[in-house]
Enzyme design. Sequence first.
Site, PDB file in Angstrom:
ATOM      1  CE  LYS A   1      -1.899   2.593   3.124  1.00 40.36           C
ATOM      2  NZ  LYS A   1      -1.907   3.926   2.451  1.00 40.36           N
TER       3      LYS A   1
ATOM      4  N   GLY B   1       1.307   1.891  14.174  1.00 33.51           N
ATOM      5  CA  GLY B   1       1.998   0.619  14.344  1.00 33.51           C
ATOM      6  C   GLY B   1       1.326  -0.274  15.356  1.00 33.51           C
TER       7      GLY B   1
ATOM      8  CD  GLU C   1      11.796   3.255  10.897  1.00 33.37           C
ATOM      9  OE1 GLU C   1      11.470   3.879  11.932  1.00 33.37           O
ATOM     10  OE2 GLU C   1      11.914   3.777   9.796  1.00 33.37           O
TER      11      GLU C   1
ATOM     12  CB  CYS D   1      12.156   7.403  10.864  1.00 32.43           C
ATOM     13  SG  CYS D   1      13.321   6.498   9.830  1.00 32.43           S
TER      14      CYS D   1
ATOM     15  CD  GLU E   1       9.075  10.649  14.836  1.00 35.14           C
ATOM     16  OE1 GLU E   1       9.986  10.325  14.060  1.00 35.14           O
ATOM     17  OE2 GLU E   1       8.103   9.903  15.103  1.00 35.14           O
TER      18      GLU E   1
END
Length: 481
Positions: free
Chosen positions: A179, A237, A254, A288, A385
């Site tokens: 995807k 996630g 990840e 990231c 983040e």
Amino acid sequence: MTSDIRHYWRNYIGGLWVDGSSGETIVVENPATAEPIAEVARAVAADVDRAVAAARSAFASRVMLDMPPAERGRLMFEVARQLSTMADEIAEIECLDNGKTLASGRNEVALTVRYLQYYGGMADKLEGRQIPLGPGVVDYTVHAPFGVSAQIVPWNGPLPVGARSVCCALVTGNTVVLKSPEDSPLSLFKLAEACERAGVPPGAVNILCGYGHDAGAALAAHRDIDHIVFTGSVDTGKRVLRAAAERVIPCVMELGGKSAAIVHADADLERAAKNAARGIFVHAGQICSAASRVIVHRSIHEEFVDRMTREARERSVGPGIDGCAMGPLISQRQLARVEQLCKLGVQEGAVLATGGARVAGRRGHFMAPTVFRDVRPDMRIAQEEFFGPVVVVIPFDTPDEAIAIANGTDYGLAAVVFTRDLALAHWTADRLVAGQVYVNDWWVGGVETPFGGTKRSGYGREKGQEALLGYVQTKNVGIRL
């Protein structure tokens, strides 16, 4: 719309370019202008079903598994060659649908080709072992593919991240449903085009674009997938992992980071500042493993902040297609989130050395390169983040304190130490909780070096030889002679 990019893109399923079953489309926006540049066929659950069925049929017919490993490798080399012929077009696409600079767009293609060649060369080198059990018995192991690998790719680096996952899956005999990200899907359709031209068997690779809440969720929870590769946020996630847990299938995860740079008192300050600036301002911090925290010895703190501030102010901000050093954030949603976190940092008592807001007078989603000083480790801006061009500078007094600050978040993806003292570098690297530790440079390593996280940054490894082990399971064969 630009005349240089196709206006309408279809999904690639079972070796065919197809419209979405709902007839709907997703509008792709240029983040530098906030204007639409293309539309893609929107995939929904029914399209996911079709793609998984195509991948399952290809796996059941053993089109990849019965292909000699050396031939799988040659196939990846041909995909790389085909992709190389599209390099200029893909570089422009990366500028216009992703916000990268033109140089970064070209680098993305070169990196993707390198992944395909590297894993193509590894295809015939993944070997099992023989286990001695005594007279009359032969025992050996083989690396068996999982089956249908479901892959969900992030918007910040879709082409190289997607290609390395697809390549690892194919050279180990799996088939793939990928995807692509709805915010920047176009370069992955060029990967599908390269696979088609190279002669990858129909159904072995399926690439579709849909929203995470329907197509992504349907793929992660599908009853006929055997393996998941996911790169994205921790919250998403977790949802993927819950779906995987229902069927007890393996995942490579990840999930981002809040990576720290430790600058010791003896460090080369000019080098440290330039490296940290590159680590946080490349692709507007939408990486990231970006260098989002810099932990600096108090004796050099003021000078370092001055250097870092200068690095931020000297960067040109604007459309990458125009040759600017730093492009936009991917969307208005992301820009608003980064701005809000900056406001929160000021409310918490941190001091803005520069930046802190969007670039005024621009139609696109441009954020000023931002440096915070006087930051405490417990502040939200030191814990959360940003995924934007924002760095926080935190002072420390002792090496142990620096380690405690660096390890004091939920993340553990990357870290760096700047020092001229080799013993101190090793001491620090041993104590940093991170999947990769760099010394005196940000992003030391390459395609050959394993990459992945610890703690909430995820598990499993991508890149390097180790990545292939995430796509296979060990099968033992014991024979009584």
